[in-house]
Design a protein around this motif. Structure first.
Motif, PDB file in Angstrom:
ATOM      1  N   UNK A   9       0.833  -1.209   0.000  1.00  0.00           N
ATOM      2  CA  UNK A   9       0.000   0.000   0.000  1.00  0.00           C
ATOM      3  C   UNK A   9       0.866   1.257   0.000  1.00  0.00           C
ATOM      4  N   UNK A  10       0.443   2.256  -0.773  1.00  0.00           N
ATOM      5  CA  UNK A  10       1.215   3.487  -0.904  1.00  0.00           C
ATOM      6  C   UNK A  10       1.348   4.215   0.425  1.00  0.00           C
ATOM      7  N   UNK A  11       0.330   4.156   1.261  1.00  0.00           N
ATOM      8  CA  UNK A  11       0.390   4.867   2.533  1.00  0.00           C
ATOM      9  C   UNK A  11       1.482   4.292   3.433  1.00  0.00           C
ATOM     10  N   UNK A  12       1.713   2.987   3.344  1.00  0.00           N
ATOM     11  CA  UNK A  12       2.757   2.369   4.148  1.00  0.00           C
ATOM     12  C   UNK A  12       4.128   2.859   3.707  1.00  0.00           C
ATOM     13  N   UNK A  13       4.347   2.959   2.408  1.00  0.00           N
ATOM     14  CA  UNK A  13       5.630   3.421   1.882  1.00  0.00           C
ATOM     15  C   UNK A  13       5.852   4.880   2.260  1.00  0.00           C
ATOM     16  N   UNK A  14       4.836   5.699   2.137  1.00  0.00           N
ATOM     17  CA  UNK A  14       4.966   7.113   2.466  1.00  0.00           C
ATOM     18  C   UNK A  14       5.243   7.305   3.948  1.00  0.00           C
ATOM     19  N   UNK A  15       4.606   6.488   4.774  1.00  0.00           N
ATOM     20  CA  UNK A  15       4.817   6.608   6.218  1.00  0.00           C
ATOM     21  C   UNK A  15       6.225   6.168   6.595  1.00  0.00           C
ATOM     22  N   UNK A  16       6.760   5.168   5.918  1.00  0.00           N
ATOM     23  CA  UNK A  16       8.110   4.682   6.220  1.00  0.00           C
ATOM     24  C   UNK A  16       9.162   5.717   5.851  1.00  0.00           C
ATOM     25  N   UNK A  17       8.912   6.523   4.844  1.00  0.00           N
ATOM     26  CA  UNK A  17       9.887   7.529   4.426  1.00  0.00           C
ATOM     27  C   UNK A  17      10.013   8.673   5.413  1.00  0.00           C
ATOM     28  N   UNK A  18       8.965   9.010   6.090  1.00  0.00           N
ATOM     29  CA  UNK A  18       9.035  10.165   6.997  1.00  0.00           C
ATOM     30  C   UNK A  18       9.170   9.768   8.461  1.00  0.00           C
ATOM     31  N   UNK A  19       9.364   8.482   8.746  1.00  0.00           N
ATOM     32  CA  UNK A  19       9.506   8.042  10.132  1.00  0.00           C
ATOM     33  C   UNK A  19      10.868   8.477  10.670  1.00  0.00           C
ATOM     34  N   UNK A  20      10.864   9.081  11.824  1.00  0.00           N
ATOM     35  CA  UNK A  20      12.100   9.491  12.486  1.00  0.00           C
ATOM     36  C   UNK A  20      12.073   8.962  13.913  1.00  0.00           C
ATOM     37  N   UNK A  21      13.217   8.565  14.368  1.00  0.00           N
ATOM     38  CA  UNK A  21      13.321   8.063  15.731  1.00  0.00           C
ATOM     39  C   UNK A  21      13.436   9.244  16.691  1.00  0.00           C
ATOM     40  N   UNK A  22      12.810   9.099  17.854  1.00  0.00           N
ATOM     41  CA  UNK A  22      12.914  10.159  18.846  1.00  0.00           C
ATOM     42  C   UNK A  22      13.988   9.839  19.885  1.00  0.00           C
ATOM     43  N   UNK A  23      14.782   8.813  19.638  1.00  0.00           N
ATOM     44  CA  UNK A  23      15.853   8.424  20.562  1.00  0.00           C
ATOM     45  C   UNK A  23      17.159   8.980  20.014  1.00  0.00           C
ATOM     46  N   UNK A  24      17.826   9.802  20.792  1.00  0.00           N
ATOM     47  CA  UNK A  24      19.115  10.348  20.359  1.00  0.00           C
ATOM     48  C   UNK A  24      20.240   9.580  21.040  1.00  0.00           C
ATOM     49  N   UNK A  25      21.311   9.319  20.319  1.00  0.00           N
ATOM     50  CA  UNK A  25      22.431   8.609  20.934  1.00  0.00           C
ATOM     51  C   UNK A  25      23.134   9.509  21.949  1.00  0.00           C
ATOM     52  N   UNK A  26      23.808   8.903  22.909  1.00  0.00           N
ATOM     53  CA  UNK A  26      24.516   9.723  23.897  1.00  0.00           C
ATOM     54  C   UNK A  26      25.685  10.455  23.247  1.00  0.00           C
ATOM     55  N   UNK A  27      26.082  11.593  23.786  1.00  0.00           N
ATOM     56  CA  UNK A  27      27.215  12.327  23.195  1.00  0.00           C
ATOM     57  C   UNK A  27      28.515  11.545  23.359  1.00  0.00           C
ATOM     58  N   UNK A  28      29.412  11.743  22.399  1.00  0.00           N
ATOM     59  CA  UNK A  28      30.700  11.052  22.455  1.00  0.00           C
ATOM     60  C   UNK A  28      31.564  11.629  23.562  1.00  0.00           C
ATOM     61  N   UNK A  29      32.309  10.751  24.202  1.00  0.00           N
ATOM     62  CA  UNK A  29      33.229  11.210  25.241  1.00  0.00           C
ATOM     63  C   UNK A  29      34.461  11.806  24.577  1.00  0.00           C
ATOM     64  N   UNK A  30      34.936  12.902  25.128  1.00  0.00           N
ATOM     65  CA  UNK A  30      36.166  13.502  24.628  1.00  0.00           C
ATOM     66  C   UNK A  30      37.350  12.716  25.167  1.00  0.00           C
ATOM     67  N   UNK A  31      38.357  12.460  24.334  1.00  0.00           N
ATOM     68  CA  UNK A  31      39.531  11.734  24.819  1.00  0.00           C
ATOM     69  C   UNK A  31      40.300  12.571  25.843  1.00  0.00           C
ATOM     70  N   UNK A  32      40.888  11.884  26.803  1.00  0.00           N
ATOM     71  CA  UNK A  32      41.657  12.585  27.830  1.00  0.00           C
ATOM     72  C   UNK A  32      42.995  13.040  27.248  1.00  0.00           C
ATOM     73  N   UNK A  33      43.723  13.832  28.027  1.00  0.00           N
ATOM     74  CA  UNK A  33      45.023  14.341  27.563  1.00  0.00           C
ATOM     75  C   UNK A  33      46.015  13.203  27.351  1.00  0.00           C
ATOM     76  N   UNK A  34      45.974  12.194  28.223  1.00  0.00           N
ATOM     77  CA  UNK A  34      46.907  11.077  28.066  1.00  0.00           C
ATOM     78  C   UNK A  34      46.584  10.273  26.803  1.00  0.00           C
ATOM     79  N   UNK A  35      45.301  10.141  26.463  1.00  0.00           N
ATOM     80  CA  UNK A  35      44.947   9.439  25.234  1.00  0.00           C
ATOM     81  C   UNK A  35      45.388  10.240  24.005  1.00  0.00           C
ATOM     82  N   UNK A  36      45.215  11.558  24.054  1.00  0.00           N
ATOM     83  CA  UNK A  36      45.674  12.392  22.938  1.00  0.00           C
ATOM     84  C   UNK A  36      47.186  12.297  22.768  1.00  0.00           C
ATOM     85  N   UNK A  37      47.910  12.327  23.878  1.00  0.00           N
ATOM     86  CA  UNK A  37      49.368  12.214  23.809  1.00  0.00           C
ATOM     87  C   UNK A  37      49.782  10.845  23.270  1.00  0.00           C
ATOM     88  N   UNK A  38      49.069   9.799  23.674  1.00  0.00           N
ATOM     89  CA  UNK A  38      49.374   8.459  23.176  1.00  0.00           C
ATOM     90  C   UNK A  38      49.143   8.341  21.683  1.00  0.00           C
TER      91      UNK A  38
END
Length: 79
Positions: A9-38
């Motif tokens: 059905x066309x409505x199913x295809x149209x609905x699948x195209x505009x579906x967005x998740x409301x779950x956001x991934x957690x922010x990335x951790x910044x590397x520490x100074x020792x990791x950057x130096x390594x």
């Protein structure tokens, strides 16, 4: 023979195209100074190894004559 695909059905295809998740991934951790130096130290080690191997290998790649040898063969010395 040919296999017939089921109709979607066309409505199913149209609905699948505009579906967005409301779950956001957690922010990335910044590397520490020792990791950057390594990471920096590992990168510098790899680059210096490549440069060193190039500098040590360049004399072997030269096409010129070796020092101390003449261009004439030894058999033509008139013996």
């Amino acid at each position: 023979m040919f296999r017939r695909r089921e109709a979607v059905p066309f409505s199913f295809v149209a609905e699948a195209d505009r579906f967005r998740s409301n779950v956001t991934p957690p922010p990335r951790e910044r590397p520490s100074k020792s990791q950057l130096m390594g990471h920096t130290l590992i990168g510098l080690t790899v680059v210096s190894g490549l440069v060193g191997s190039l500098l040590l290998g360049l004399p072997a790649l030269e096409t010129g004559r070796a020092p101390g040898h003449s261009q004439q063969p030894e058999a033509s010395d008139g013996r």
